[in-house]
Design a protein around this motif. Structure first.
Motif, PDB file in Angstrom:
ATOM      1  N   PRO A  97     -10.255  40.704  35.729  1.00 10.68           N
ATOM      2  CA  PRO A  97     -11.505  41.079  33.688  1.00 10.68           C
ATOM      3  C   PRO A  97     -11.916  42.106  33.959  1.00 10.68           C
ATOM      4  O   PRO A  97     -11.891  42.766  32.518  1.00 10.68           O
ATOM      5  CB  PRO A  97     -12.024  39.340  33.502  1.00 10.68           C
ATOM      6  CG  PRO A  97     -11.459  38.890  34.239  1.00 10.68           C
ATOM      7  CD  PRO A  97     -10.466  39.223  35.639  1.00 10.68           C
ATOM      8  N   GLU A 139      -9.406  46.612  27.833  1.00  5.63           N
ATOM      9  CA  GLU A 139      -9.680  45.292  27.125  1.00  5.63           C
ATOM     10  C   GLU A 139      -8.534  45.393  26.191  1.00  5.63           C
ATOM     11  O   GLU A 139      -8.305  44.170  25.989  1.00  5.63           O
ATOM     12  CB  GLU A 139     -11.284  45.648  26.325  1.00  5.63           C
ATOM     13  CG  GLU A 139     -12.823  45.437  27.095  1.00  5.63           C
ATOM     14  CD  GLU A 139     -12.880  45.234  26.361  1.00  5.63           C
ATOM     15  OE1 GLU A 139     -13.189  43.720  24.756  1.00  5.63           O
ATOM     16  OE2 GLU A 139     -14.629  45.818  25.558  1.00  5.63           O
ATOM     17  N   MET A 187      -6.033  43.564  28.263  1.00  6.10           N
ATOM     18  CA  MET A 187      -6.206  41.610  27.815  1.00  6.10           C
ATOM     19  C   MET A 187      -5.834  40.605  26.595  1.00  6.10           C
ATOM     20  O   MET A 187      -5.535  39.878  26.449  1.00  6.10           O
ATOM     21  CB  MET A 187      -7.680  41.470  28.377  1.00  6.10           C
ATOM     22  CG  MET A 187      -8.120  40.604  28.646  1.00  6.10           C
ATOM     23  SD  MET A 187     -10.085  39.746  28.940  1.00  6.10           S
ATOM     24  CE  MET A 187      -9.820  40.225  31.152  1.00  6.10           C
ATOM     25  N   ALA A 188      -6.756  41.611  26.042  1.00  6.15           N
ATOM     26  CA  ALA A 188      -6.459  41.241  24.626  1.00  6.15           C
ATOM     27  C   ALA A 188      -5.612  40.932  24.144  1.00  6.15           C
ATOM     28  O   ALA A 188      -4.432  40.063  23.337  1.00  6.15           O
ATOM     29  CB  ALA A 188      -7.369  42.708  23.610  1.00  6.15           C
ATOM     30  N   HIS A 222     -13.206  34.574  25.158  1.00  2.81           N
ATOM     31  CA  HIS A 222     -14.447  35.091  25.098  1.00  2.81           C
ATOM     32  C   HIS A 222     -15.270  34.263  26.558  1.00  2.81           C
ATOM     33  O   HIS A 222     -15.808  35.347  27.445  1.00  2.81           O
ATOM     34  CB  HIS A 222     -15.492  34.735  24.358  1.00  2.81           C
ATOM     35  CG  HIS A 222     -15.302  35.818  23.309  1.00  2.81           C
ATOM     36  ND1 HIS A 222     -16.507  36.176  22.181  1.00  2.81           N
ATOM     37  CD2 HIS A 222     -14.236  36.643  22.626  1.00  2.81           C
ATOM     38  CE1 HIS A 222     -15.962  37.232  21.463  1.00  2.81           C
ATOM     39  NE2 HIS A 222     -14.693  37.095  21.395  1.00  2.81           N
ATOM     40  N   PHE A 255     -13.251  36.173  29.536  1.00  5.65           N
ATOM     41  CA  PHE A 255     -13.984  37.772  30.044  1.00  5.65           C
ATOM     42  C   PHE A 255     -14.919  38.032  29.995  1.00  5.65           C
ATOM     43  O   PHE A 255     -15.700  38.481  31.280  1.00  5.65           O
ATOM     44  CB  PHE A 255     -13.296  38.710  28.961  1.00  5.65           C
ATOM     45  CG  PHE A 255     -14.305  38.456  28.114  1.00  5.65           C
ATOM     46  CD1 PHE A 255     -15.415  39.524  27.872  1.00  5.65           C
ATOM     47  CD2 PHE A 255     -13.947  38.563  26.688  1.00  5.65           C
ATOM     48  CE1 PHE A 255     -16.114  39.451  26.924  1.00  5.65           C
ATOM     49  CE2 PHE A 255     -14.643  38.379  25.733  1.00  5.65           C
ATOM     50  CZ  PHE A 255     -15.684  39.058  26.114  1.00  5.65           C
ATOM     51  N   CYS A 256     -15.622  36.399  29.609  1.00  7.65           N
ATOM     52  CA  CYS A 256     -17.148  36.184  30.073  1.00  7.65           C
ATOM     53  C   CYS A 256     -18.379  35.706  32.067  1.00  7.65           C
ATOM     54  O   CYS A 256     -18.551  36.139  32.480  1.00  7.65           O
ATOM     55  CB  CYS A 256     -17.978  35.646  29.290  1.00  7.65           C
ATOM     56  SG  CYS A 256     -18.462  36.781  28.268  1.00  7.65           S
ATOM     57  N   SER A 293     -20.311  38.897  24.710  1.00 10.48           N
ATOM     58  CA  SER A 293     -19.806  37.780  23.497  1.00 10.48           C
ATOM     59  C   SER A 293     -19.791  38.218  22.410  1.00 10.48           C
ATOM     60  O   SER A 293     -18.997  38.244  21.318  1.00 10.48           O
ATOM     61  CB  SER A 293     -20.006  36.077  24.026  1.00 10.48           C
ATOM     62  OG  SER A 293     -19.075  35.072  22.488  1.00 10.48           O
ATOM     63  N   ASP A 322     -18.205  41.331  20.977  1.00 16.78           N
ATOM     64  CA  ASP A 322     -17.128  42.079  21.327  1.00 16.78           C
ATOM     65  C   ASP A 322     -16.222  42.322  20.226  1.00 16.78           C
ATOM     66  O   ASP A 322     -16.430  41.344  19.445  1.00 16.78           O
ATOM     67  CB  ASP A 322     -15.962  40.921  22.399  1.00 16.78           C
ATOM     68  CG  ASP A 322     -15.057  41.623  22.655  1.00 16.78           C
ATOM     69  OD1 ASP A 322     -14.396  42.312  23.285  1.00 16.78           O
ATOM     70  OD2 ASP A 322     -13.378  40.818  22.196  1.00 16.78           O
ATOM     71  N   ILE A 333     -10.573  42.350  21.830  1.00 14.93           N
ATOM     72  CA  ILE A 333     -10.527  41.429  22.374  1.00 14.93           C
ATOM     73  C   ILE A 333     -10.850  40.334  21.456  1.00 14.93           C
ATOM     74  O   ILE A 333      -9.337  39.651  20.928  1.00 14.93           O
ATOM     75  CB  ILE A 333     -11.166  40.617  23.684  1.00 14.93           C
ATOM     76  CG1 ILE A 333     -10.554  41.245  25.127  1.00 14.93           C
ATOM     77  CG2 ILE A 333     -10.754  39.411  23.948  1.00 14.93           C
ATOM     78  CD1 ILE A 333     -11.744  40.637  26.225  1.00 14.93           C
TER      79      ILE A 333
END
Length: 266
Positions: free
Chosen positions: A110, A115, A118-119, A142, A145-146, A203, A206, A209
């Motif tokens: 990730p 991004e 991934m989104a 969130h 990816f965090c 988060s 962002d 995403i």
């Protein structure tokens, strides 16, 4: 020449100060324009000094609602990512299992993946599952990816820990839970705190995403993006300045606590 000699001695300091000034310049601009009173819809040119936006930070419709939603998502995503990431980091450092190498590689995926990829992947997953896009899909995305950033921060701290400290606690008849709570956890706390702060910032900030997986839900970054299309209210600068000041105060408080602890240990 005296000036050239002085410049050579302080070149690193001067370069560091110039870099810091360059990094802080956008924050200074945001702070200055939070006291502006624009004549039109856009807060891009200085017109007149005013504190109206600071007196009424929620004067723009739906802005504080989106801010509250972003803070809620950031807090819950930080808690989820920190708990899961800490356990994963300890498992990767302390235990040997077959898929350990694969997990190590997947953890960084990730962080390396764009991004937007991934989104789109998460959106496809949620649509195939029939999930309704909104608060929960944003929160799951969130946390996902965090998680990598928390694992990386905690793992680096756990790898630097001296195992003899835990062995000494066990020699003094401390149980597994007592050893973990009184020895392991305090030593790993800086790494856990760093991962949690990084997860919260990522988060809250962002957009890509979140925008893919939000549905009709509007977070603060999405509100800012939407406002920029039709006119940027000064209250956005107020919120940005307040968040920056709170972050600086938090860092200064952490530094003060760390210096006081070091003095006690010395």
């Amino acid at each position: 020449m005296p000036f050239v000699t002085w410049l050579k001695r302080h070149l690193v300091v001067i370069a560091g100060l110039l870099t810091l000034a360059y990094l802080l310049l956008p924050n200074i601009v945001v702070t200055v324009f939070s006291f502006n009173k624009p004549k039109g819809r856009f807060n891009y040119e200085w017109q007149q000094f005013s504190t109206d936006a600071w007196k009424h930070p929620c004067g723009v419709a739906d802005m504080c609602g989106s801010l509250s939603l972003s803070l809620q998502i950031a807090v819950w995503a930080t808690l989820g990512a920190t708990v899961l990431g800490t356990m994963i980091a300890f498992a990767l450092v302390r235990y040997r299992f077959r898929a350990r190498g694969a997990v190590n590689s997947l953890i960084f995926l990730p962080m390396a993946m764009p991004e937007v990829v991934m989104a789109a992947s998460l959106l496809t997953l949620f649509l195939n599952m029939g999930a309704q896009l909104g608060f929960w899909t944003i929160l799951i995305a969130h946390i996902m990816f965090c998680l990598s950033f928390v694992v990386t921060a905690v793992k680096a701290r756990v790898m630097s820990m001296d195992p003899r400290l835990e062995q000494a606690a066990q020699d003094l008849y401390a149980g597994p839970a007592q050893t973990f709570l009184r020895v392991t956890l305090p030593i790993a706390a800086p790494g856990i705190a760093a991962g949690a702060l990084l997860a919260f910032a990522l988060s809250f900030d962002d957009f890509i995403i979140t925008n893919f997986n939000a549905g009709s839900t509007v977070t603060f970054p999405m509100f800012v993006w939407g406002s920029a299309q039709r006119g940027t209210p000064v209250q956005i600068n107020v919120i940005g300045t307040a968040m920056f000041v709170i972050a600086v105060l938090f860092v200064l408080a952490a530094m003060a606590v760390g210096n006081r602890r070091n003095r006690r240990q010395a």
